[in-house]
Scaffold this motif. Structure first.
Motif, PDB file in Angstrom:
ATOM      1  N   LEU A 242       0.946  -1.165  -0.054  1.00  0.00           N
ATOM      2  CA  LEU A 242       0.092   0.052   0.040  1.00  0.00           C
ATOM      3  C   LEU A 242       0.876   1.208   0.177  1.00  0.00           C
ATOM      4  O   LEU A 242       1.947   1.185   0.515  1.00  0.00           O
ATOM      5  CB  LEU A 242      -1.024   0.008   1.242  1.00  0.00           C
ATOM      6  CG  LEU A 242      -2.082  -1.144   1.451  1.00  0.00           C
ATOM      7  CD1 LEU A 242      -2.660  -0.894   2.786  1.00  0.00           C
ATOM      8  CD2 LEU A 242      -3.132  -0.375   0.305  1.00  0.00           C
ATOM      9  N   THR A 243       0.221   2.087  -0.735  1.00  0.00           N
ATOM     10  CA  THR A 243       1.031   3.508  -0.560  1.00  0.00           C
ATOM     11  C   THR A 243       0.220   4.168   0.683  1.00  0.00           C
ATOM     12  O   THR A 243      -0.541   3.979   0.950  1.00  0.00           O
ATOM     13  CB  THR A 243       0.908   4.472  -1.837  1.00  0.00           C
ATOM     14  OG1 THR A 243      -0.423   4.877  -1.714  1.00  0.00           O
ATOM     15  CG2 THR A 243       1.364   3.722  -3.053  1.00  0.00           C
ATOM     16  N   PRO A 244       1.136   5.224   1.404  1.00  0.00           N
ATOM     17  CA  PRO A 244       0.507   6.145   2.339  1.00  0.00           C
ATOM     18  C   PRO A 244      -1.034   6.551   1.915  1.00  0.00           C
ATOM     19  O   PRO A 244      -1.905   6.660   2.642  1.00  0.00           O
ATOM     20  CB  PRO A 244       1.403   7.143   2.601  1.00  0.00           C
ATOM     21  CG  PRO A 244       2.818   6.583   2.314  1.00  0.00           C
ATOM     22  CD  PRO A 244       2.576   5.895   1.042  1.00  0.00           C
ATOM     23  N   PHE A 245      -1.069   7.001   0.676  1.00  0.00           N
ATOM     24  CA  PHE A 245      -2.213   7.752   0.194  1.00  0.00           C
ATOM     25  C   PHE A 245      -3.377   6.398   0.293  1.00  0.00           C
ATOM     26  O   PHE A 245      -4.446   6.653   0.303  1.00  0.00           O
ATOM     27  CB  PHE A 245      -2.095   8.141  -1.113  1.00  0.00           C
ATOM     28  CG  PHE A 245      -0.833   9.205  -1.138  1.00  0.00           C
ATOM     29  CD1 PHE A 245      -0.909  10.511  -0.468  1.00  0.00           C
ATOM     30  CD2 PHE A 245       0.315   8.848  -1.739  1.00  0.00           C
ATOM     31  CE1 PHE A 245       0.123  11.304  -0.466  1.00  0.00           C
ATOM     32  CE2 PHE A 245       1.446   9.547  -1.652  1.00  0.00           C
ATOM     33  CZ  PHE A 245       1.410  10.939  -1.044  1.00  0.00           C
ATOM     34  N   GLU A 246      -3.104   5.351  -0.332  1.00  0.00           N
ATOM     35  CA  GLU A 246      -3.996   4.258  -0.534  1.00  0.00           C
ATOM     36  C   GLU A 246      -4.384   3.820   0.723  1.00  0.00           C
ATOM     37  O   GLU A 246      -5.570   3.564   1.243  1.00  0.00           O
ATOM     38  CB  GLU A 246      -3.286   3.012  -1.269  1.00  0.00           C
ATOM     39  CG  GLU A 246      -3.351   3.314  -2.734  1.00  0.00           C
ATOM     40  CD  GLU A 246      -2.379   2.243  -3.249  1.00  0.00           C
ATOM     41  OE1 GLU A 246      -2.530   1.907  -4.618  1.00  0.00           O
ATOM     42  OE2 GLU A 246      -1.478   1.604  -2.689  1.00  0.00           O
ATOM     43  N   ALA A 247      -3.538   3.769   1.947  1.00  0.00           N
ATOM     44  CA  ALA A 247      -4.002   3.541   3.162  1.00  0.00           C
ATOM     45  C   ALA A 247      -4.879   4.450   3.978  1.00  0.00           C
ATOM     46  O   ALA A 247      -5.873   4.157   4.542  1.00  0.00           O
ATOM     47  CB  ALA A 247      -2.638   3.331   4.025  1.00  0.00           C
ATOM     48  N   ALA A 248      -4.636   6.040   3.644  1.00  0.00           N
ATOM     49  CA  ALA A 248      -5.555   6.996   3.968  1.00  0.00           C
ATOM     50  C   ALA A 248      -7.070   6.776   3.425  1.00  0.00           C
ATOM     51  O   ALA A 248      -8.028   6.941   4.379  1.00  0.00           O
ATOM     52  CB  ALA A 248      -5.123   8.395   3.501  1.00  0.00           C
ATOM     53  N   LYS A 249      -6.961   6.337   2.028  1.00  0.00           N
ATOM     54  CA  LYS A 249      -8.411   6.186   1.465  1.00  0.00           C
ATOM     55  C   LYS A 249      -9.187   4.875   2.163  1.00  0.00           C
ATOM     56  O   LYS A 249     -10.132   5.222   2.454  1.00  0.00           O
ATOM     57  CB  LYS A 249      -8.380   5.937   0.097  1.00  0.00           C
ATOM     58  CG  LYS A 249      -7.677   7.296  -0.581  1.00  0.00           C
ATOM     59  CD  LYS A 249      -7.531   6.796  -2.532  1.00  0.00           C
ATOM     60  CE  LYS A 249      -8.728   6.692  -3.081  1.00  0.00           C
ATOM     61  NZ  LYS A 249      -8.741   6.667  -4.372  1.00  0.00           N
ATOM     62  N   LEU A 250      -8.216   3.875   2.483  1.00  0.00           N
ATOM     63  CA  LEU A 250      -9.052   2.550   2.864  1.00  0.00           C
ATOM     64  C   LEU A 250      -9.315   3.082   4.297  1.00  0.00           C
ATOM     65  O   LEU A 250     -10.299   2.489   5.053  1.00  0.00           O
ATOM     66  CB  LEU A 250      -7.854   1.577   3.025  1.00  0.00           C
ATOM     67  CG  LEU A 250      -7.748   0.769   1.547  1.00  0.00           C
ATOM     68  CD1 LEU A 250      -6.548  -0.258   1.743  1.00  0.00           C
ATOM     69  CD2 LEU A 250      -9.158  -0.151   1.085  1.00  0.00           C
ATOM     70  N   ALA A 251      -8.512   3.520   4.978  1.00  0.00           N
ATOM     71  CA  ALA A 251      -8.946   4.293   6.375  1.00  0.00           C
ATOM     72  C   ALA A 251     -10.092   4.875   6.525  1.00  0.00           C
ATOM     73  O   ALA A 251     -10.986   4.816   7.488  1.00  0.00           O
ATOM     74  CB  ALA A 251      -7.676   4.697   6.979  1.00  0.00           C
ATOM     75  N   ASP A 252     -10.268   5.601   5.418  1.00  0.00           N
ATOM     76  CA  ASP A 252     -11.342   6.471   5.483  1.00  0.00           C
ATOM     77  C   ASP A 252     -12.807   5.690   5.443  1.00  0.00           C
ATOM     78  O   ASP A 252     -13.611   5.938   6.133  1.00  0.00           O
ATOM     79  CB  ASP A 252     -11.390   7.680   4.108  1.00  0.00           C
ATOM     80  CG  ASP A 252     -12.700   8.365   4.019  1.00  0.00           C
ATOM     81  OD1 ASP A 252     -13.107   8.810   4.844  1.00  0.00           O
ATOM     82  OD2 ASP A 252     -12.972   8.268   2.948  1.00  0.00           O
ATOM     83  N   GLY A 253     -12.688   4.868   4.409  1.00  0.00           N
ATOM     84  CA  GLY A 253     -13.794   3.844   4.197  1.00  0.00           C
ATOM     85  C   GLY A 253     -14.175   3.016   5.451  1.00  0.00           C
ATOM     86  O   GLY A 253     -15.168   2.852   5.916  1.00  0.00           O
ATOM     87  N   LEU A 254     -13.092   2.580   6.164  1.00  0.00           N
ATOM     88  CA  LEU A 254     -13.285   1.825   7.344  1.00  0.00           C
ATOM     89  C   LEU A 254     -13.896   2.493   8.653  1.00  0.00           C
ATOM     90  O   LEU A 254     -14.605   2.271   9.293  1.00  0.00           O
ATOM     91  CB  LEU A 254     -12.066   1.153   7.689  1.00  0.00           C
ATOM     92  CG  LEU A 254     -11.491  -0.024   6.933  1.00  0.00           C
ATOM     93  CD1 LEU A 254     -10.115  -0.357   7.228  1.00  0.00           C
ATOM     94  CD2 LEU A 254     -12.341  -1.183   6.979  1.00  0.00           C
ATOM     95  N   SER A 255     -13.397   3.957   8.751  1.00  0.00           N
ATOM     96  CA  SER A 255     -13.734   4.584   9.901  1.00  0.00           C
ATOM     97  C   SER A 255     -15.301   5.175   9.801  1.00  0.00           C
ATOM     98  O   SER A 255     -15.613   5.763  10.884  1.00  0.00           O
ATOM     99  CB  SER A 255     -12.609   5.669   9.851  1.00  0.00           C
ATOM    100  OG  SER A 255     -12.692   6.805   8.889  1.00  0.00           O
ATOM    101  N   LYS A 256     -15.616   4.948   8.709  1.00  0.00           N
ATOM    102  CA  LYS A 256     -17.173   5.568   8.511  1.00  0.00           C
ATOM    103  C   LYS A 256     -18.105   4.810   9.470  1.00  0.00           C
ATOM    104  O   LYS A 256     -19.197   5.402   9.799  1.00  0.00           O
ATOM    105  CB  LYS A 256     -17.595   5.582   7.039  1.00  0.00           C
ATOM    106  CG  LYS A 256     -16.942   6.612   6.267  1.00  0.00           C
ATOM    107  CD  LYS A 256     -17.317   6.586   4.786  1.00  0.00           C
ATOM    108  CE  LYS A 256     -16.694   7.729   3.952  1.00  0.00           C
ATOM    109  NZ  LYS A 256     -16.802   7.502   2.531  1.00  0.00           N
ATOM    110  N   THR A 257     -17.763   3.629   9.988  1.00  0.00           N
ATOM    111  CA  THR A 257     -18.571   3.242  10.982  1.00  0.00           C
ATOM    112  C   THR A 257     -18.826   3.578  12.185  1.00  0.00           C
ATOM    113  O   THR A 257     -19.566   3.273  13.326  1.00  0.00           O
ATOM    114  CB  THR A 257     -18.383   1.637  10.913  1.00  0.00           C
ATOM    115  OG1 THR A 257     -17.124   1.655  11.428  1.00  0.00           O
ATOM    116  CG2 THR A 257     -18.423   0.744   9.677  1.00  0.00           C
TER     117      THR A 257
END
Length: 374
Positions: free
Chosen positions: A329-344
């Motif tokens: 993962l790049t740091p930017f991809e990690a940020a995007k995935l974290a965003d999706g996960l954190s919406k819960t």
């Protein structure tokens, strides 16, 4: 007799007896925490997940039987036959996030610390973790300093080294060694969020002011800083449409080498079902974890400052994407995935109910208890 009292701290290590050097690093970590627990009269357990041990070397429950643990040492065995079921098995001998989760799931302490072999606490950090009151709504992070061969002139560094030698018995640490952050500001920020990078650039400028004033260094340092900032700003701009992900990337979170020190209450770890486990990605999952749990509101990051830090021998290397054919993962991809996960929100959960090999009964050995548990 096994104590029924709940441990103050459970320490989780993922390891394998690959060679003498890796075993020495593991023993150093076990003994450092053991001495700290004895010094502060703290009840501590350490869970070492022996993952995919080489057949030509002793399993860890035998290799560690003479270690001066001074704490409850539990060895969990994940054999190569189980390791081979994972998609990453051929590329990675140790699947760290799954191994960590196996330990976290079986921990009994009030707080759980995920860390790595050969990473040792300073005396001040050990005292804080074992004695001070901590906030169960916080995720604790800290810097890790490498003990590296070289020359060193700063008096503060000399003081730090003497402190390490006197209290941790680091036999290989000499006075002419120097400390440096694992974060290399001139290299690729792996995995550094922009805010963390910027804060360290400011720190670097302050510490290197004398060098900046020298004419021959001024333009070189300014040029390097400019390149780092320009690169990250350009890449972060691509996340503009996903504004929350961009915010996560620019936020000053301590995501560099996160697996060296992740400390939270056991209840929080159980609610999250450990760290994210993925069959597609391995690297930067610890950074993704920090971004997601803080963005979800389930915890707030608490960054500890020197001398509440960790020490690591730079000669003991960890796995990196360069060693495998796996896509990182790049740091930017990690940020995007974290965003999706954190919406819960605070109910964030990374894995299913079988997280941490929960569907399996792992063989477990209690070092010093003279018994084997299933």
């Amino acid at each position: 007799m096994i104590s029924l009292q709940k441990p103050r701290l459970s320490i989780i290590l993922a390891a394998r007896n690959a060679d003498a050097e890796s075993l020495d690093g593991l023993i150093a970590t076990i003994e450092a925490w053991g001495k700290a627990a004895k010094r502060h009269h703290a009840l501590v357990e350490m869970l070492v997940v022996d993952w995919n041990g080489p057949v030509e070397r002793k399993p860890l429950h035998l290799a560690l039987k003479d270690a001066d643990a001074q704490i409850d040492l539990r060895i969990l065995s994940v054999p190569s036959s189980l390791h081979d079921f994972f998609p990453q098995a051929k590329s990675l001998p140790l699947i760290e996030t799954v191994a960590w989760n196996a330990g976290v799931r079986r921990a009994t302490g009030e707080y759980v610390l995920v860390t790595r072999p050969s990473v040792l606490p300073t005396p001040e950090l050990a005292a804080f973790v074992l004695c001070e009151e901590m906030n169960p709504a916080s995720l604790y992070r800290t810097d890790c300093y490498e003990i590296d061969a070289g020359t060193m002139d700063e008096k503060m560094n000399v003081k730090r080294i003497h402190l390490a030698r006197e209290t941790l018995d680091l036999e290989n640490v000499q006075v002419d060694y120097r400390f440096r952050r694992t974060f290399d500001v001139w290299g690729e920020p792996f995995p550094a969020a922009f805010g963390y990078l910027l804060s360290h650039l400011i720190l670097l400028v302050r510490e290197s002011l004398a060098d900046l004033l020298k004419k021959e260094n001024r333009w070189r340092i300014a040029s390097q800083m400019g390149k780092v900032l320009r690169r990250d700003i350009e890449q972060a701009w691509r996340l503009f449409r996903t504004r929350r992900a961009a915010w996560l990337f620019f936020r000053s979170l301590h995501v560099n080498a996160a697996g060296d020190f992740l400390l939270a209450s056991r209840d929080r770890w159980v609610n999250w079902h450990g760290l994210p486990q993925s069959s597609e990605h391995v690297f930067l999952m610890d950074a993704l974890f920090v971004m997601a749990v803080t963005a979800s509101g389930s915890v707030r990051e608490k960054r500890l400052a020197w001398p509440l830090s960790m020490l690591r021998h730079s000669r003991l290397e960890t796995q990196s994407p360069k060693d495998t054919d796996l896509k990182a993962l790049t740091p930017f991809e990690a940020a995007k995935l974290a965003d999706g996960l954190s919406k819960t929100g605070p109910s964030l959960c990374f894995n299913d109910e079988n997280w941490g090999l929960g569907e399996l009964e792992l063989m477990e050995w209690m070092i010093g208890q003279n018994r084997k548990a299933a």
